[in-house]
Design an enzyme around this catalytic site. Structure first.
Site, short mmCIF file in Angstrom:
data_model
loop_
_atom_site.label_atom_id
_atom_site.label_comp_id
_atom_site.label_asym_id
_atom_site.label_seq_id
_atom_site.Cartn_x
_atom_site.Cartn_y
_atom_site.Cartn_z
N HIS A 443 1.09 -1.22 0.02
CA HIS A 443 0.05 -0.07 0.07
C HIS A 443 0.80 1.27 0.00
O HIS A 443 2.01 1.18 0.21
CB HIS A 443 -0.86 -0.12 1.23
N CYS A 462 1.93 -5.11 6.96
CA CYS A 462 1.96 -4.69 5.69
C CYS A 462 3.07 -4.01 5.25
O CYS A 462 4.00 -3.53 5.81
CB CYS A 462 0.67 -3.99 5.49
#
Length: 543
Positions: A443, A462
């Site tokens: 992301h 992440c």
């Protein structure tokens, strides 16, 4: 990995011969070695010995190891496995010739010869499988390992021809991963072992003193010798005894000059340290790591390479966790690379293999339970206006909005906190998604400053990607989706957009890896995985 039951049983038989074991009952007629080989293979339990059966079926059960010269050539080839970080003693390279000689001198019957045949062929197949897929089962070393394991693919007819032609090193070469990083790791292992044979490199004094450009000190001369041993710096006149034939530099090895400063920066860059040319505690600690430890680090990562570097697709995304780098191997052969931020040591980014299927543009962010408990709630308790400043909403599990000032934040119950799209959103403007049980993804991020750090383990698992919009557009273009990521973002709408076709993605962990110039880069073992793997790799194969 296939269990070692058959291997152990055969090796035990081979060892028993060395202590004068008697021939097995129901021996085939003397001289009928081919029939005895077939009989022993047929008596193996179902589910075991498949590779041996395949090998001898390709030979029509002809003996492979009757000639002393062939056995000696095989034993010699086994010694070369050291170049792969493997231990030749695991493959009994030191015993084969002697055992074969004993059998010949004793005029051994078919039963003993057949047992030697199967044992030696097992060692060959073992070595080939280990070179191709790794000596260890990664799931036994790393409980979080989730990358699917492909079985070794052995061409028994080609192996049989290699045995007959005594082309063992060629067979080993064909079994190794056929990717440049593996060969560069092998070359690096040979180089560092040569340094070890020369006595290793000198350590720097363990003092708090910092060395920098302009200093004149005996420790600078030691620093110079240390960097010269690793090839970062040309040696000086005062060091010709230690490095005969080397090209000489300036006459004062005690002076920290600009050439030495540049060498320190190169070293720092190759060890993911702050590149400032100053030898402070972190750089001194990296310089003082013994060469033997660097050799072990390379061996560990050769094993990791054997686990992963096979059957790779033409186009895929590789997330190098410990190297903080993403590489996208595009269908046109180009490689797009970027810096990344990965999980902190207590919120590790997992190793896995999946496929990128879609993206979310202008995402909302629902705070995960761990981050809610450990990060957000303590801040809200100190200042309930924190939620408004971060554009966060408080919701019931059904999605109903709550007034944050009416919630007891010391006992909030089953509430969710969701951050609206916008410049402050923790996921940035786009999320790249792939199915996995850990709910991790690639992301964007508003915290762009973190990409300037050399070591970037700051996330909650992440992966934040620098330049993610360019990466997202390449994925759209290369999969034929016909989307414009900037136009999608400009719409302001939160949308899930599929790729034209899935793109494979691999998340993996290397603490040594070649850079684009082929130089080995040593990374900190941020998740402390190397020691367990090294211990397992050094444990002898049980008999």
């Amino acid at each position: 990995m296939r269990p070692f039951v058959t291997i152990l049983a055969i090796l035990a038989l081979m060892l028993s011969m060395s202590v004068g074991a008697q021939e097995a009952p129901r021996e085939a007629p003397r001289g009928d070695l081919k029939a005895e080989i077939a009989r022993l293979l047929a008596e193996m339990p179902a589910g075991e010995g498949a590779e041996l059966r395949g090998f001898y079926a390709a030979r029509d059960h002809r003996a492979a190891w009757g000639e002393r010269q062939r056995v000696a050539a095989f034993a010699e080839a086994l010694e070369t496995l050291e170049s792969d970080g493997l231990d030749p003693r695991d493959y009994r390279a030191d015993r084969l010739v002697a055992e074969h000689r004993r059998l010949q001198e004793a005029n051994a019957g078919p039963a003993e010869q057949a047992r030697f045949e199967l044992a030696t062929s097992t060692l060959l197949l073992n070595a080939l499988r280990h070179l191709q897929r790794g000596r260890l089962d990664p799931r036994a070393v790393d409980p979080q390992w989730e990358i699917p394991l492909e079985p070794a693919r052995l061409d028994f007819e080609a192996i049989s021809r290699a045995v007959d032609g005594q082309r063992f090193e060629q067979a080993f070469g064909e079994a190794r991963p056929a990717y440049a990083p593996y060969e560069r790791l092998r070359s690096g292992l040979a180089r560092y072992r040569n340094i070890e044979r020369l006595g290793g490199w000198p350590g720097l004094p363990d003092t708090p003193r910092v060395l920098r450009a302009g200093d004149v000190d005996d420790a600078v001369a030691q620093l110079r010798r240390r960097l010269a041993m690793e090839g970062e710096l040309e040696v000086m006149a005062a060091d010709t005894d230690a490095f005969p034939g080397a090209e000489l530099q300036s006459p004062d090895p005690r002076r920290f000059d600009t050439a030495l400063e540049a060498a320190v920066k190169r070293f720092q860059r190759r060890h993911l340290l702050e590149v400032d040319g100053v030898v402070g505690p972190p750089t001194r600690a990296a310089l003082n790591v013994p060469v033997a430890a660097r050799i072990d680090q390379i061996r560990v990562n050769l094993e990791r390479a054997r686990w992963l570097l096979h059957g790779l697709p033409e186009a895929f995304v590789l997330v190098d966790i410990a190297g903080y780098r993403l590489s996208y191997f595009r269908p046109n052969g180009e490689i797009w690379q970027s810096r990344i931020v990965v999980g902190q040591p207590y919120r590790r980014t997992p190793s896995l293999r999946s496929e990128i299927t879609h993206m979310t543009v202008n995402p909302t962010w629902t705070v995960p339970p761990t981050i809610l408990r450990e990060d957000v709630l303590p801040r809200v308790r100190r200042d309930p206006s924190y939620l408004q400043s971060q554009n966060m909403r408080v919701l019931t599990p059904s999605g109903q909005r709550l007034d944050p000032w009416q919630v007891d934040w010391y006992n909030p119950g089953n509430v969710m906190i969701r951050q609206d799209p916008g410049p402050q959103n923790a996921l940035g403007q786009v999320v790249i998604r792939f199915p996995n049980d850990h709910l991790v993804y690639l992301h964007d991020t508003p915290a762009q400053g973190l990409f300037a750090r050399e070591q970037r383990a700051f996330s909650s698992g992440c992966i934040r990607v620098e330049g993610v919009l360019a990466f997202a557009q390449l994925l759209f273009d290369d999969t034929g989706s016909g989307q414009d990521v900037r136009a999608l973002i400009a719409s302001g709408q939160t949308r899930n957009v599929s790729l034209g076709r899935p793109m494979p993605v691999i998340l993996h962990y290397w603490t040594v890896h070649p850079d684009e110039n082929g130089q080995l880069v040593f990374r900190p073992d941020i998740y402390e995985r190397d020691d367990a793997l090294l211990r397992a790799l050094d444990r002898p194969l049980a008999l």
